[in-house]
Design a protein around this motif. Structure first.
Motif, PDB file in Angstrom:
ATOM      1  N   GLN A  49       7.065  -1.575   6.829  1.00 32.28           N
ATOM      2  CA  GLN A  49       7.699  -1.495   8.148  1.00 32.28           C
ATOM      3  C   GLN A  49       7.430  -0.132   8.775  1.00 32.28           C
ATOM      4  N   ASP A  91       8.274   4.971   1.940  1.00 30.49           N
ATOM      5  CA  ASP A  91       8.412   5.552   0.608  1.00 30.49           C
ATOM      6  C   ASP A  91       7.655   4.739  -0.437  1.00 30.49           C
ATOM      7  N   ASP A  93       4.961   2.807   0.163  1.00 29.76           N
ATOM      8  CA  ASP A  93       3.566   2.987   0.532  1.00 29.76           C
ATOM      9  C   ASP A  93       3.025   4.329   0.035  1.00 29.76           C
TER      10      ASP A  93
ATOM     11  N   GLU D 245      -0.620  -2.519  -8.576  1.00 30.66           N
ATOM     12  CA  GLU D 245      -1.181  -3.703  -9.211  1.00 30.66           C
ATOM     13  C   GLU D 245      -2.090  -3.346 -10.375  1.00 30.66           C
TER      14      GLU D 245
END
Ligand SMILES: Cc1ncc(C[n+]2csc(CCOP(=O)(O)OP(=O)(O)O)c2C)c(N)n1
Ligand SMILES: Cc1ncc(C[n+]2csc(CCOP(=O)(O)OP(=O)(O)O)c2C)c(N)n1
Ligand code: SF4
Ligand code: SF4
Ligand SMILES: [Mg+2]
Ligand SMILES: [Mg+2]
Lengths: 284, 560, 284, 560
Positions: A49, A91, A93, D245
């Protein structure tokens, strides 16, 4: 002033009441007050976001992959040191998926501003723990509460040798705007972690919580003492806002042997075919 | 197979095999056809490495399995090579090094160390051996000494003269070696330059305008980065060691976005980490040039050996669907064309372009006369933006003109989400389809820019032999010396998209043999997939070595 | 004692004179002195010269991908908390490629020992800068010398909240051995960064350099004071060796809601088909 | 196409569309055939989302494009759906919401908010709408009320009775709606359970013995992780949110190594980051189960939509060559078989197994009667080690028995480099070949464990229609209602390796049509590559939506 604002309505994908809205205002005001030319400003962000911010500020942007905003930003500013480059994201990301770029770019001291929207949760993916989520926060994947030690971005940045370490809060608009302006004016890497409430998924770290857990450093604070800054950063009860630490240091284009003082961007440097011919067939 | 002799040097990492190789090849390249390559273990010191130098009176571009002359550098240098010894192979070395050689083999003790000491320093040992070999094959001692002088001048006159003395002592002995080969040198010969694949790719990148490199070290992809760093003293190249491969390709994409011509280089494992960013280049329509230097996998595999098993990886890397181009140099000189062209194609079509090489191709030393580059490939497709610039405008040409931030009055908005013409996120079904089709339509546009396959051999074109990448040389040599087989060799330098020009040829062939350096026949599969036909025969090798000329001839001969 | 040693000759791929050799002795002695059962010890490493260590110690190992030794180790110890798990590798492996696993595993406090061979260079790939390479070091890719701020692993670990932070030097075998033993006995994550010379590629940080730049903490040092430890860690002139910091904390199996005090490894917990049937067809 | 009615609810994220959907589907599943699915935007609040509920008197497994009844939740809920409106579609909503509907369409104002207020609280609005729809289609109000009671009991009696009142008010109005459909409910009907793909995969993983999950959130792969975390209260499952991942798959491999049955789940972009570790699983012969939930790419693409464009990625992920298996559920109930089988196959063959689903398959709600699981799939292949245990022993069975550390007297040495039987690094050419062939030979062994394709439709088998994954339901419905076309439907649940059993069928067919939800025909390519033939026709869709039944029927009808 209308620079960085759109001259038409835009559809913003944030939830009503989200801390991202005041943050957007703060950011645009900071850019306007510094009288930056929007054609010389570039945002680089990932996914989340927070990472949608560049969509809502009228300037150039590279909205890339989750976690990689910093890597892209670092290259943009390396290749054209005359641009104002802002790496922005959440945070998750920036500290989660992008952790390795965070630590290694601090080492590079690239000339860019790093803005992290710290809502202590993964918003876009619906409320899982982020690296800054407090112990005990209940989420769809941490049904018994978060159990990992949250990351301390300020302490981490200091330990890595960052030359500008700041923290803001979207609820304190004026001060946070000044903080961002100082970061933009800093030579080299400047990290600004900004607290802001996620009204949908984080019911613990609310506006009120931030309000009562933060305080702003005043003019008496000496921001060049790393150990003092570290002490402040390590205090997790009372969270200091403002510039925790700032010193001068050589930024990437000043350090890297490539530029040697001439900051002409790469795209303006043309390769001479004669030089190529000489390298390819040297004996001729 | 051409008339040739094969000399192999065998020793430990750090024993200076490479110096002897370089001396020999540099000397010989002025008077004969020569080809050399090395085999090294994944360690910094010790172990067993070897170098093969092959010399001929005709052009050669391959290794031979059978050894004529073997030089041992230590007492554990023989074992691994024993399958390559025939009865008239001569094995040279100090007495103790020969002990492990079975008595059925022909050995010859030479006290290289003594020669070195005689010349003044035990460190001249390799030079003495160089001299010996040069003498054996009657190389010009003037040329050799010029090289020695050039190499050691910086280290002082004493070192130069000591080395020359050691060379002379060896040379004198080599000249009178009873087993020395009969003359193998062509009567008329234009001196040639000797280069490695790495050398050529480096120059190709420069000819393609590279000015930014971000990469993370990984053999055998690192050399390109190292060499471009060296060249950054002559031309503008900003070299950055990335923290990992993920960063490397994201940085390269960021650099193109901001106006650079950027390259990354890696091997299969590092490239695996880049695949998400490949997809990013796909949707953002970002140019990118990625050099993938293959080595045997899976995973760490055999890190210093060779293989052609990452074609599939490069073909399908990245989630979702988008255009790409894959080029793989076959001939040494193709390295310039392929690498410079990669930048041009990446810029022109706004796609990721992959240059697929391998350890063998990169590290072999081979000869070239004159190298060409195409200045067209320096052309930049970047446009200066207007105030209303839209990065993803639907343009008549099929390609949205690419602006860069800071150059012009517009904003350059680039998005990894599906986006509209301006670059803003969209969830419109129709916009999605239009943008997706715009991207995929480039496959059509690219058809006018295909690097056509090299076709040689029989003109009947009924019995096809298909290949790609580094197997070119060995196959050519095998076919040139065996025209009786009747093969037409179709070698693909552009591996993807495959040219439609040869579709008729391929669909009409009576038999199709594909030769690859991997275990499953990845290129053969691509042929089947593309043309919807069955390949008749797959010749595969996957032990970590390239094909040897004698081995390939035997394989092909067997089933004629 | 012969445990952890092979009963036949092994071919070690390190260069003669390399600091990895004494490190191997130290490690094997530490394991022997603690009388660990080799069947209960597992190494996890990545790729590099350091990462080859498990090849030369007779116990179980998972020698995986460059940079990922810590991720694999973390899962092994999560799944079987009764094993002694040692994640081992080089400075490039663990701080470079593996940087994100480093910071996030410190947050998890997994019950394992993290040994990093810090030779301040990439050995196996022939001498490029590692994240700990000092500014100015000339390498094949940094021909004008390293220009990035080196990582400070001790400060980083402290900032991230590690509960055991130690540094050794392969030239000080006895002390380094004791340090490793203490790390093995620690509950939770213990990082041990070990200086050692790369005689082939690092001509700056030699044995003598390490000798003269390091000192060992003595008994008077209070290892529970994070700020004091941070001060030591940030001092890059005189490099402190020993346990810079150690406190008690809940380790991963104590924190994660899964175990609830019963450390039975996963492989011993069998799934009951009746329970499955009930979940799949609940109304029956 | 079956006789059915299609109801669509359209509103913003957060307006409770899903609650109405769940109520309706849960109620109807006791008395009719029902299928539902949703379309959501990539945002947490706002935008425009919609839910389609399709009801029929015959089994159905697909969406319909044309809408019969549309319910608007706000004033910007209509636009996006206008192409799906025909002249007798009825559009419901509060007066202001209908303003944006062009007058040519049939609208009907219903004051749901008033009904809610009448029942005591504006929050009951959705329940009033639920009542209205239930009334319209004559659903059992007892069933509906039981559901309401169950759902709200925790919130107190007032809330329950308020909601019931709102329901009744709506129901009464719906019953007298002049446009209500004629009865569509089967006369005899056994009540069924309604489940999503996510529900079924979760149960499948448990039936496969999953006890460790490491994953990083990414839609639409996250739900499986979330649901397994919920189930960890009932069965032993250690769930760990990985930092990225790359960590996730490395952790899964580490967990298998130490004796767990481990799973990771992600989408294409996250999976791209895992590809290096896929190769690690390949060479270490580690089991791994990876759920890849597809969404449209490239890169971030359309994060909340659907597509089948990551088949290539999963097929070729990882550098080098090694065996793998790919399973893709088609029917809802296949989720149990596929997911539990994945664990068994991974363990038995020591390979990575991929379960390939997509957003549409995972999030649609469909009906099942009784679910089966195979307890065999819980079987563990782990051996207790002896002192001289060698992890990579050349075993008669072709598979080296797999020990785990700490269980037995041996050491378990696993290496990503090429290794010998013991697991130590080797650079021997012959050992390389032996190990490589041992790994690749599993492709042969796996042939005895192939999940055969589902074959239905015409018995002539001349006109084949091939499919895989989530398109099963829509294709079946289209063919069942159009036997005149003469298609034989061959649906592949095991997508790789492809069964040899159907090779004759495929090579002998007169025409082969492949239907896929992507733009390039990835499965069609795999068919061409595997069988060396040309596919006659590719039907492709790539706008982010699944196929609608009416759309597919039209496409197929057009070219008969
Ligand atoms: C490689 C990859 N992994 C996962 C995701 C899914 N994803 C998108 S946003 C996000 C987390 C967002 O959290 P944060 O960065 O804190 O941003 P916020 O939404 O809270 O502002 C994740 C996990 C992705 N897009 N790509
Ligand atoms: C994904 C990937 N990238 C790069 C490499 C190549 N590589 C192998 S070891 C290494 C660096 C080793 O340095 P370090 O970890 O410090 O170990 P040392 O050899 O110095 O002990 C690199 C870059 C690799 N194997 N895998
Ligand atoms: S989910 Fe949270 S952070 Fe995201 S827009 Fe909504 S309130 Fe803001
Ligand atoms: S390269 Fe350096 S670290 Fe590696 S073995 Fe040799 S001396 Fe040791
Ligand atoms: Mg967040
Ligand atoms: Mg190192």
């Amino acid at each position: 002033m209308t620079k960085f604002e759109f001259n038409h309505d835009i559809d913003i994908a944030w939830c009503p009441g989200c801390g991202n809205f005041p943050l957007r205002n703060i950011l645009i005001k900071a850019l306007q007050e510094l009288e930056l030319d929007p054609t010389q400003v570039v945002f680089s962000s990932g996914i989340g976001q927070a990472a949608k911010m560049p969509q809502y500020v009228d300037a150039s942007y590279f909205n890339g992959l989750h976690g990689r905003g910093m890597a892209v930003a670092s290259a943009i500013s390396a290749v054209n040191p005359k641009l104002t480059v802002i790496a922005e994201g959440g945070d998750g990301d920036m500290y989660g998926e992008g952790g390795n770029h965070l630590i290694h770019n601090i080492r590079r001291n690239p000339h860019l501003i790093h803005i992290v929207h710290n809502n202590m949760v993964y918003g876009l993916t619906k409320g899982q723990a982020s690296p800054t989520s407090p112990i005990g926060l209940i989420t769809p994947i941490q049904l018994d509460g978060v159990y990992n030690q949250p990351i301390n971005p300020m302490a981490l940045a200091l330990a890595m040798g960052a030359t500008f370490v700041g923290r803001g809060f979207s609820g304190d608009q004026e001060k946070t705007k000044e903080l961002i302006k100082a970061a933009i004016l800093h030579n080299g890497y400047a990290i600004v972690d900004i607290f802001h409430p996620c009204v949908t998924y984080n019911k613990v770290n609310t506006f009120a919580w931030y309000k009562s857990h933060t305080f702003w450093l005043d003019e008496t604070y000496i921001k060049t003492d790393k150990l003092a800054a570290m002490k402040l950063a390590l205090d997790e009860e009372k969270l200091a806002c403002g510039i925790l630490f700032q010193v001068e240091g050589k930024s990437y284009p000043q350090r890297h042997p490539f530029y040697k003082g001439d900051l002409t961007p790469l795209y303006l440097r043309k390769r001479d075919p004669k030089v190529i011919e000489k390298l390819i067939n040297p004996t001729k | 197979m051409r008339d040739s002799i094969t000399i192999v040097l065998s020793g430990e990492a750090g024993q200076g095999l490479q110096t002897v190789e370089e001396f020999l090849v540099e000397t010989l390249t002025q008077e004969a056809y020569v080809f050399s390559s090395k085999e090294v273990m994944s360690r910094v010191r010790g172990g067993n490495n070897s170098v093969e130098i092959r010399i001929s009176d005709h052009p050669i571009q391959a290794l031979r399995y059978t050894i004529d002359y073997l030089f041992l550098f230590n007492d554990h240098a023989f074992d691994r090579l024993s399958p390559r010894i025939k009865k008239d192979t001569v094995i040279y070395g100090e007495a103790p090094f020969l002990k492990s050689v079975p008595t059925k083999f022909k050995t010859k003790e030479v006290a290289f160390l003594d020669l070195a000491k005689q010349a003044g320093n035990r460190l001249y040992e390799n030079t003495a051996m160089f001299g010996y070999i040069a003498g054996m094959i009657d190389a010009s001692s003037d040329n050799a000494k010029a090289l020695i002088t050039k190499r050691f001048t910086k280290r002082g006159e004493d070192i130069v003269s000591g080395n020359i003395k050691a060379f002379d002592l060896g040379y004198a002995l080599g000249l009178v070696d009873a087993d020395r080969p009969k003359a193998l040198k062509p009567l008329k010969f234009t001196p040639k330059r000797v280069m490695t694949g790495n050398d050529v790719l480096t120059l190709g990148a420069i000819a393609g305008g590279v000015n930014y490199v971000a990469a993370y070290p990984m053999s055998p992809g690192t050399s390109l980065m190292t060499m471009l760093e060296e060249k950054s003293r002559d031309v503008d190249i900003l070299v950055e060691q990335a923290e990992d491969e993920i960063a490397a390709l994201n940085m390269v994409i960021g650099a193109w976005y901001a106006g650079a011509r950027a390259l990354t280089t890696t091997s299969g494992g590092g490239f695996a980490l880049m695949t998400e960013a490949v997809s990013l280049a796909g949707i953002t329509e970002s140019p990118a040039v990625v050099h993938v230097a293959q080595r045997p996998g899976p995973a760490t595999g055999l890190p210093t050996r060779t293989e052609q098993a990452d074609l599939n990886l490069v073909l399908y890397a990245g989630h979702g669907e988008f255009p790409r181009m894959i080029l793989a140099p076959g001939r040494l000189e193709d390295g310039i064309e392929v690498m410079s062209r990669a930048f041009y194609m990446a810029d022109k079509y706004q796609i990721p372009v992959f240059v697929l090489s391998d350890q063998y191709w990169l590290e072999s030393m081979s000869q070239v006369e004159h190298l060409e580059f195409n200045p067209k490939y320096l052309e930049s497709f970047v446009v200066k933006t207007e105030r209303d610039y839209k990065r993803y405008a639907f343009d008549q040409s099929g390609i949205s003109p690419r602006g860069i931030p800071g150059y012009g009055l517009g904003y350059v908005k680039v998005d990894s989400d599906e986006h509209d013409e301006e670059g803003m996120i969209t969830e419109s079904f129709t916009m999605r389809v239009d943008m997706h089709e715009k991207r995929l339509h480039k496959f059509e546009l690219m058809k006018e820019d295909i690097l056509e396959p090299l076709i040689s051999g029989a003109t009947e074109k009924e019995k096809l032999l298909l290949s790609w990448g580094s197997t070119y040389g060995v196959i050519e040599e095998a076919l040139v010396t065996n025209p009786k087989w009747g093969y037409t060799h179709v070698h693909f330098t552009q591996v993807y998209p495959l040219p439609t020009s040869v579709e008729k040829l391929i669909r009409g062939a009576k038999s199709i043999t594909v030769i690859e350096n991997n275990a499953t026949g990845q290129f053969a599969n691509l042929i089947q997939m593309t043309y919807g036909i069955k390949v008749s025969r797959r010749i595969l090798k996957y032990n970590g070595e390239p094909y040897h000329i004698d081995e390939l001839v035997t394989i092909l001969e067997e089933k004629q």
